[in-house]
Enzyme design. Structure first.
Site, PDB file in Angstrom:
ATOM      1  N   HIS A 174       0.903  -1.011  -0.088  1.00 47.31           N
ATOM      2  CA  HIS A 174       0.085  -0.106  -0.125  1.00 47.31           C
ATOM      3  C   HIS A 174       0.747   1.245  -0.059  1.00 47.31           C
ATOM      4  O   HIS A 174       2.107   1.170   0.835  1.00 47.31           O
ATOM      5  CB  HIS A 174      -0.991   0.231   1.338  1.00 47.31           C
ATOM      6  CG  HIS A 174      -2.079  -0.775   0.931  1.00 47.31           C
ATOM      7  ND1 HIS A 174      -3.517  -0.027   1.190  1.00 47.31           N
ATOM      8  CD2 HIS A 174      -2.367  -2.093   0.762  1.00 47.31           C
ATOM      9  CE1 HIS A 174      -4.164  -1.041   0.909  1.00 47.31           C
ATOM     10  NE2 HIS A 174      -3.859  -2.260   0.940  1.00 47.31           N
ATOM     11  N   LYS A 176       0.381   0.999  14.817  1.00 42.56           N
ATOM     12  CA  LYS A 176       1.622   0.968  15.012  1.00 42.56           C
ATOM     13  C   LYS A 176       1.967  -0.209  16.158  1.00 42.56           C
ATOM     14  O   LYS A 176       3.308  -0.508  16.290  1.00 42.56           O
ATOM     15  CB  LYS A 176       2.299   2.130  16.075  1.00 42.56           C
ATOM     16  CG  LYS A 176       2.107   3.651  14.792  1.00 42.56           C
ATOM     17  CD  LYS A 176       3.276   3.081  13.468  1.00 42.56           C
ATOM     18  CE  LYS A 176       2.903   4.461  12.526  1.00 42.56           C
ATOM     19  NZ  LYS A 176       4.113   4.195  11.427  1.00 42.56           N
ATOM     20  N   PRO A 220      -4.915   2.131  18.117  1.00 41.14           N
ATOM     21  CA  PRO A 220      -4.669   1.377  16.921  1.00 41.14           C
ATOM     22  C   PRO A 220      -4.725   2.569  15.855  1.00 41.14           C
ATOM     23  O   PRO A 220      -4.751   2.116  14.636  1.00 41.14           O
ATOM     24  CB  PRO A 220      -6.095   0.635  16.844  1.00 41.14           C
ATOM     25  CG  PRO A 220      -7.047   1.137  17.862  1.00 41.14           C
ATOM     26  CD  PRO A 220      -6.055   1.756  18.745  1.00 41.14           C
ATOM     27  N   TYR A 240      -9.842   6.873   6.117  1.00 43.52           N
ATOM     28  CA  TYR A 240     -10.013   7.465   7.411  1.00 43.52           C
ATOM     29  C   TYR A 240     -11.135   8.710   7.153  1.00 43.52           C
ATOM     30  O   TYR A 240     -10.785   9.403   6.499  1.00 43.52           O
ATOM     31  CB  TYR A 240      -8.889   8.278   7.976  1.00 43.52           C
ATOM     32  CG  TYR A 240      -7.495   7.100   8.069  1.00 43.52           C
ATOM     33  CD1 TYR A 240      -6.675   6.786   7.027  1.00 43.52           C
ATOM     34  CD2 TYR A 240      -7.448   6.555   9.498  1.00 43.52           C
ATOM     35  CE1 TYR A 240      -5.663   5.901   7.234  1.00 43.52           C
ATOM     36  CE2 TYR A 240      -6.167   5.638   9.457  1.00 43.52           C
ATOM     37  CZ  TYR A 240      -5.444   5.337   8.409  1.00 43.52           C
ATOM     38  OH  TYR A 240      -4.241   4.420   8.718  1.00 43.52           O
ATOM     39  N   TYR A 261       3.905   7.719   9.024  1.00 39.13           N
ATOM     40  CA  TYR A 261       3.005   6.668   8.782  1.00 39.13           C
ATOM     41  C   TYR A 261       3.492   5.288   8.290  1.00 39.13           C
ATOM     42  O   TYR A 261       3.065   4.314   8.629  1.00 39.13           O
ATOM     43  CB  TYR A 261       2.027   7.385   7.835  1.00 39.13           C
ATOM     44  CG  TYR A 261       0.820   6.576   7.612  1.00 39.13           C
ATOM     45  CD1 TYR A 261       0.467   6.355   6.165  1.00 39.13           C
ATOM     46  CD2 TYR A 261       0.021   6.149   8.436  1.00 39.13           C
ATOM     47  CE1 TYR A 261      -0.664   5.624   5.608  1.00 39.13           C
ATOM     48  CE2 TYR A 261      -1.078   5.440   8.261  1.00 39.13           C
ATOM     49  CZ  TYR A 261      -1.376   5.040   6.920  1.00 39.13           C
ATOM     50  OH  TYR A 261      -2.917   4.420   6.415  1.00 39.13           O
TER      51      TYR A 261
END
Ligand code: APR
Length: 405
Positions: free
Chosen positions: A82, A307, A303, A211, A400
């Protein structure tokens, strides 16, 4: 505990690992690879450990680590890279091609598959895992040899004598609580936010991680496999599952994930739902005498940035290097430095998670009931900056995707 009928088994090893999660198994494999004798004791059965669906997003540096050591066959075969994620706000999409900014990618590969692969590899190479053997007592941390006592469903008692104990038994495990509170400092943060974590047997409506920042609360869509999707819905902390019928879940997901030029949200069987409270905890130091904590045993993280599993495996890598160096040279320098090496990365990751929480929730922290519209405008500006400002987007992407922190 011991009665006349209990069978006592006593074994001696160099490193005893408590917990067969990502931290414990990566540590066991790295030690095994270097010929360091170790055993793993695990409270649950193999079937339970191999079916427990939790995380699934693997950071770039962890992908590289698993490949470097030959632990990545399943991930490379069945995982999906991704490089773009999507934020949604006010009916608009904000595509963030984070991989382009840092030339790195995540891999989506469910944690239970990683655990299956690591277990298979460790055991097929002669590794010993005592399943269904919860550790109930730890002794001798100040002495030359430490001892873990485990019980088992067959009314037997196992005693593992060792040079060092690796506490990889998660936040509720025995190891963290075996360190005197006078020798540690606990840092914790409660965000006053809950997430309903849902697992559905449906393909996700888009291949990306989504998100959604909605006035009714956050919603997340995380593909796991081509037929399994993880969804999250913001809810009050400690919310009751009885408040969340499958119909309500799909209608809330439909509402909160909605954007212009909407794609169909594919509905189907919901196979798991539980409420998670957004909180983070870090324990310093992550070691005490002959006991070294790795992963959730030392720190938990929300969450939000996916991580937790990655931090657990990073800790295992640092601890393995320190133990291998000690058993090769007798030099304890890397063991003494273990917490100092891990904690900066842990805190940088906590900082990123905190930033993400404020981005995707309108009422993070203490500004509840203040001017939600004001914080909504701030979130919009942050998303626009992520899309329009390379430096801002690169900073986001580095944290990220998990470039070497
Ligand atoms: N004795 C033996 N095993 C134990 C004991 C005990 N007393 N207590 C807990 N365990 C086992 C649990 O059954 C579990 O299999 O320790 C293991 C801990 O594994 P994880 O919870 O997966 O912890 P860790 O390896 O640190 O990975 C944590 O993975 O799922 C993500 O988000 C999650 O951040 C988390 C990360």
């Amino acid at each position: 505990m011991m009665n006349s009928r209990s069978l006592l088994k006593h074994i001696s090893t160099q490193a005893a690992i408590v917990g067969a999660g990502p931290a414990g198994l990566v540590l066991a494999l790295l030690l095994q690879k270097e010929g360091i004798d170790c055993v793993v004791v695990e409270r649950q059965s193999r079937a339970y450990v191999e079916s427990r669906a939790r995380a699934g997003l693997i950071e770039h540096q962890i992908v590289e680590l698993l490949r470097k050591h030959g632990f990545s066959e399943g991930m490379d075969l069945n995982g999906v890279p991704h490089t773009t994620c999507e934020f949604r706000h006010g009916g608009r999409r904000y595509m963030i091609p984070y991989g382009d900014h840092v030339h790195a990618s995540h891999f989506v590969y469910p944690q239970q598959f990683i655990v299956q692969d690591l277990l298979q590899l460790f055991i097929s190479r002669g590794g010993i895992v005592f399943f269904s053997h919860p550790a109930v007592k730890i002794e001798g941390l100040e002495s030359d040899r430490a001892v873990i006592t485990c019980t088992s469903s067959e009314n037997s008692v196992l005693k593992v004598e060792c040079d060092f104990i690796a506490g990889c038994d998660g936040f509720q495990g025995l190891c963290r609580s075996s360190i005197p509170s006078t020798d540690t400092k606990i840092f914790s943060k409660q965000y006053g936010i809950g997430w309903l974590a849902i697992l559905a047997e449906v393909p996700s409506s888009t291949k990306k991680l989504v998100y959604a920042l909605h006035k009714s609360g956050f919603a997340g869509q995380m593909p796991r496999t081509s037929q399994i999707t993880r969804y999250y819905l913001e809810c009050p902390p400690n919310d009751q599952l009885s408040n969340w019928s499958d119909d309500r879940i799909w209608s809330e997901l439909g509402k909160r994930l909605a954007v212009d030029g909407d794609e169909n949200l594919i509905q189907g069987p919901i196979v798991e739902k539980r409420v998670l409270n957004m909180r983070s905890v870090v324990m310093e130091p992550m070691q005490y005498k002959r006991l070294f904590l790795a992963g959730d045993a030392a720190h938990i993280i929300t969450p939000v940035g996916a991580k937790g599993m990655n931090l657990a495996i990073s800790d295992a890598d640092v601890l393995a290097n320190a133990l291998i160096h000690y058993f090769r040279s007798g030099d304890e320098v890397l063991l003494r430095e273990y917490s100092h090496v891990c904690l900066p990365r842990v805190w940088k990751t906590q900082e990123f998670s905190d930033w993400m929480i404020r981005l995707i929730h309108s009422n993070a922290d203490s500004d509840q009931n203040k001017d939600k519209d004001f914080s909504d405008r701030l979130r919009q500006v942050r998303l626009e900056r992520l899309q329009q400002t390379d430096t801002y987007a690169k900073l986001f992407a580095e944290s990220y995707v998990g470039l070497k922190q």
